[in-house]
Scaffold this motif. Structure first.
Motif, PDB file in Angstrom:
ATOM      1  N   GLY A 298      10.993   8.800   2.313  1.00  0.00           N
ATOM      2  CA  GLY A 298      11.166  10.206   1.991  1.00  0.00           C
ATOM      3  C   GLY A 298      10.309  10.676   0.826  1.00  0.00           C
ATOM      4  N   THR A 299       9.828  11.912   0.922  1.00  0.00           N
ATOM      5  CA  THR A 299       9.109  12.551  -0.183  1.00  0.00           C
ATOM      6  C   THR A 299       9.797  13.845  -0.607  1.00  0.00           C
ATOM      7  N   HIS A 300      10.782  14.276   0.181  1.00  0.00           N
ATOM      8  CA  HIS A 300      11.574  15.481  -0.096  1.00  0.00           C
ATOM      9  C   HIS A 300      13.013  15.095   0.228  1.00  0.00           C
ATOM     10  N   GLY A 301      13.652  14.436  -0.742  1.00  0.00           N
ATOM     11  CA  GLY A 301      14.916  13.795  -0.424  1.00  0.00           C
ATOM     12  C   GLY A 301      14.642  12.642   0.531  1.00  0.00           C
ATOM     13  N   SER A 302      15.376  12.595   1.629  1.00  0.00           N
ATOM     14  CA  SER A 302      15.163  11.536   2.617  1.00  0.00           C
ATOM     15  C   SER A 302      14.125  11.921   3.668  1.00  0.00           C
ATOM     16  N   SER A 303      13.621  13.147   3.600  1.00  0.00           N
ATOM     17  CA  SER A 303      12.653  13.627   4.593  1.00  0.00           C
ATOM     18  C   SER A 303      11.223  13.337   4.148  1.00  0.00           C
ATOM     19  N   THR A 304      10.393  12.903   5.085  1.00  0.00           N
ATOM     20  CA  THR A 304       8.971  12.701   4.815  1.00  0.00           C
ATOM     21  C   THR A 304       8.230  13.954   5.249  1.00  0.00           C
ATOM     22  N   LEU A 305       7.871  14.790   4.281  1.00  0.00           N
ATOM     23  CA  LEU A 305       7.177  16.043   4.580  1.00  0.00           C
ATOM     24  C   LEU A 305       5.757  16.053   4.028  1.00  0.00           C
ATOM     25  N   ASP A 306       5.509  15.219   3.019  1.00  0.00           N
ATOM     26  CA  ASP A 306       4.220  15.201   2.327  1.00  0.00           C
ATOM     27  C   ASP A 306       3.433  13.974   2.782  1.00  0.00           C
ATOM     28  N   TYR A 307       2.193  14.195   3.218  1.00  0.00           N
ATOM     29  CA  TYR A 307       1.412  13.115   3.799  1.00  0.00           C
ATOM     30  C   TYR A 307       0.022  13.037   3.173  1.00  0.00           C
ATOM     31  N   LEU A 308      -0.506  11.817   3.120  1.00  0.00           N
ATOM     32  CA  LEU A 308      -1.924  11.572   2.887  1.00  0.00           C
ATOM     33  C   LEU A 308      -2.427  10.729   4.044  1.00  0.00           C
ATOM     34  N   MET A 309      -3.612  11.052   4.537  1.00  0.00           N
ATOM     35  CA  MET A 309      -4.185  10.333   5.677  1.00  0.00           C
ATOM     36  C   MET A 309      -5.700  10.402   5.579  1.00  0.00           C
ATOM     37  N   HIS A 310      -6.381   9.510   6.279  1.00  0.00           N
ATOM     38  CA  HIS A 310      -7.844   9.546   6.250  1.00  0.00           C
ATOM     39  C   HIS A 310      -8.403   9.236   7.631  1.00  0.00           C
ATOM     40  N   THR A 311      -9.620   9.689   7.858  1.00  0.00           N
ATOM     41  CA  THR A 311     -10.273   9.454   9.137  1.00  0.00           C
ATOM     42  C   THR A 311     -10.707   7.993   9.238  1.00  0.00           C
ATOM     43  N   ARG A 312     -10.884   7.542  10.461  1.00  0.00           N
ATOM     44  CA  ARG A 312     -11.239   6.140  10.704  1.00  0.00           C
ATOM     45  C   ARG A 312     -12.733   5.950  10.448  1.00  0.00           C
ATOM     46  N   ASP A 313     -13.040   5.446   9.265  1.00  0.00           N
ATOM     47  CA  ASP A 313     -14.420   5.250   8.841  1.00  0.00           C
ATOM     48  C   ASP A 313     -14.516   3.873   8.195  1.00  0.00           C
ATOM     49  N   SER A 329       9.917  19.046  -9.603  1.00  0.00           N
ATOM     50  CA  SER A 329       9.833  19.622  -8.267  1.00  0.00           C
ATOM     51  C   SER A 329      10.757  18.880  -7.311  1.00  0.00           C
ATOM     52  N   ASP A 330      11.113  19.540  -6.205  1.00  0.00           N
ATOM     53  CA  ASP A 330      11.961  18.881  -5.212  1.00  0.00           C
ATOM     54  C   ASP A 330      11.147  18.021  -4.247  1.00  0.00           C
ATOM     55  N   HIS A 331       9.853  17.862  -4.511  1.00  0.00           N
ATOM     56  CA  HIS A 331       8.997  16.962  -3.749  1.00  0.00           C
ATOM     57  C   HIS A 331       8.485  15.857  -4.664  1.00  0.00           C
ATOM     58  N   ASP A 332       8.320  14.662  -4.112  1.00  0.00           N
ATOM     59  CA  ASP A 332       7.635  13.593  -4.827  1.00  0.00           C
ATOM     60  C   ASP A 332       6.139  13.715  -4.554  1.00  0.00           C
ATOM     61  N   ALA A 333       5.340  13.322  -5.523  1.00  0.00           N
ATOM     62  CA  ALA A 333       3.895  13.268  -5.303  1.00  0.00           C
ATOM     63  C   ALA A 333       3.553  11.965  -4.592  1.00  0.00           C
ATOM     64  N   VAL A 334       2.576  12.026  -3.694  1.00  0.00           N
ATOM     65  CA  VAL A 334       2.081  10.838  -3.010  1.00  0.00           C
ATOM     66  C   VAL A 334       0.699  10.527  -3.572  1.00  0.00           C
ATOM     67  N   VAL A 335       0.478   9.267  -3.944  1.00  0.00           N
ATOM     68  CA  VAL A 335      -0.765   8.842  -4.583  1.00  0.00           C
ATOM     69  C   VAL A 335      -1.374   7.711  -3.763  1.00  0.00           C
ATOM     70  N   ALA A 336      -2.578   7.908  -3.265  1.00  0.00           N
ATOM     71  CA  ALA A 336      -3.248   6.873  -2.472  1.00  0.00           C
ATOM     72  C   ALA A 336      -4.549   6.466  -3.142  1.00  0.00           C
ATOM     73  N   THR A 337      -4.791   5.161  -3.171  1.00  0.00           N
ATOM     74  CA  THR A 337      -6.040   4.614  -3.690  1.00  0.00           C
ATOM     75  C   THR A 337      -6.925   4.215  -2.517  1.00  0.00           C
ATOM     76  N   TYR A 338      -8.196   4.608  -2.590  1.00  0.00           N
ATOM     77  CA  TYR A 338      -9.172   4.278  -1.551  1.00  0.00           C
ATOM     78  C   TYR A 338     -10.362   3.570  -2.187  1.00  0.00           C
ATOM     79  N   ARG A 339     -11.090   2.858  -1.356  1.00  0.00           N
ATOM     80  CA  ARG A 339     -12.322   2.218  -1.805  1.00  0.00           C
ATOM     81  C   ARG A 339     -13.466   2.653  -0.900  1.00  0.00           C
ATOM     82  N   LEU A 340     -14.539   3.106  -1.525  1.00  0.00           N
ATOM     83  CA  LEU A 340     -15.757   3.440  -0.794  1.00  0.00           C
ATOM     84  C   LEU A 340     -16.623   2.194  -0.734  1.00  0.00           C
ATOM     85  N   LYS A 341     -16.914   1.719   0.458  1.00  0.00           N
ATOM     86  CA  LYS A 341     -17.661   0.470   0.616  1.00  0.00           C
ATOM     87  C   LYS A 341     -19.163   0.720   0.561  1.00  0.00           C
TER      88      LYS A 341
END
Length: 341
Positions: A298-313, A329-341
């Motif tokens: 969950g990102t909004h209580g038990s509900s998953t409303l906030d997303y991070l996604m990336h294209t297949r590269d 806020s009533d939403h949690d922040a989502v933090v994603a780490t990526y690596r550029l190859k």
């Protein structure tokens, strides 16, 4: 078995050195808090970066790593400094990537953060949430930034941050994008109104995007940010949509987002998409992207409303995702780490 550090222990401070300091520096650099190279030596630069991290997390500011920071950043599992001189030795465990020796890791962190404005929060809480989200990454998509003072809170991050805050006529679009100038150069940006709102019911909805060049690697990344209409998938006891127009608007919005992602992909660009999608536990873009946060967390209580996604590269790799739950806020922040190859 892990030996936890005592609650009052100073684990790392000026003069410390070794693998744990190097890992600390890597973690701080990924958050945009450390300036200069990663060298494994706890000097003035390291102490100043630790102070920035402490301020962002509402901790006592002393520039030293105690047990809370040590465990928060997962720097290791035991303290090997000499007895009676805690903080003067080195901490072992959790060795970083070899690339950390030079500070050139090719990694970046992006955040999606909904700063609640319905109802509006006191400005002190807005500032707290904005600063806490900014401390987590170097590329941020914001949602619900409607009142002018919310924009002011983001601008208060300082000159080291760049912002894309477009207007649609006289309306400031409520899904701006921010980036650390030390990490990114803006190449291009734009927005699209996906559909009109309903007066006193729901605002106009938008998609914003920014094409940025990563200064370390020279690679371009497109960051897309959006916020979809709420209530589209709320159903009555009979299983019917309670407001069918919301569902139609949601689908219209997603069709335009899908088209935008596809357009950037055809240009050979790496794309990271984030926002508040207002649909629970759902693959909003089907299987065309990789979802970087778990659909059942969950990102909004038990509900998953906030997303991070990336294209297949092949040259864009997801490293890890975490959730920042210490916001007003009533939403949690989502933090994603990526690596550029």
């Amino acid at each position: 078995m892990s030996n936890k550090i005592g609650p009052r222990a100073v684990v790392l401070k000026a003069g410390s050195h070794g693998p744990a300091v190097r890992k600390l520096e890597n973690e701080l650099k990924e958050r945009g808090l450390l300036k200069g190279p990663v060298d494994g030596h706890y000097d003035r630069r390291t102490a100043e970066a630790v102070k920035r991290f402490e301020r962002a997390n509402d901790r006592k500011v002393d520039g030293q790593v105690g047990s809370w920071i040590y465990n928060k950043l997962q720097l290791g599992d035991r303290f090997d400094g000499p007895k009676g001189n805690q903080g003067g030795g080195s901490v072992h465990g959790g060795s970083p990537d070899n690339a950390g020796d030079t500070g050139k890791t090719g990694t970046f962190r992006t955040v999606t953060a909904n700063i609640k404005s319905n109802p509006e929060m006191p400005q002190a809480q807005v500032l707290h949430d904005v600063r806490k989200a900014a401390a987590q990454g170097d590329l941020i998509g914001w949602q619900e930034i409607s009142p002018p003072r919310y924009f002011d809170a983001i601008k208060s991050l300082g000159k080291e941050w760049g912002h894309y805050m477009p207007k649609d006529g006289n309306l400031r679009i409520p899904v701006p994008i921010s980036w650390k100038k030390s990490e990114w150069d803006l190449q291009d940006a734009g927005f699209k109104r996906t559909h009109d709102g309903k007066a006193k019911v729901s605002p106009h909805r938008y998609i914003t995007w920014a094409k940025l060049k990563n200064k370390e690697t020279g690679e371009d990344v497109v960051r897309i940010n959006t916020h979809l209409v709420s209530g589209a998938w709320t159903k009555s006891k009979l299983g019917r949509p309670t407001t069918p127009w919301r569902q139609e608007m949601w689908k219209k919005h997603m069709a335009q987002l899908d088209s935008m992602v596809e357009r950037f992909e055809k240009q050979g660009l790496k794309v990271v998409v984030g926002g508040d999608f207002n649909r629970n536990h759902y693959k909003v873009l089907g299987n065309d992207v990789v979802y970087d946060n778990k659909l059942n967390v969950g990102t909004h209580g038990s509900s998953t409303l906030d997303y991070l996604m990336h294209t297949r590269d092949r040259e864009l790799e997801h490293v890890r995702t975490k959730y920042e739950r210490g916001l007003h806020s009533d939403h949690d922040a989502v933090v994603a780490t990526y690596r550029l190859k």
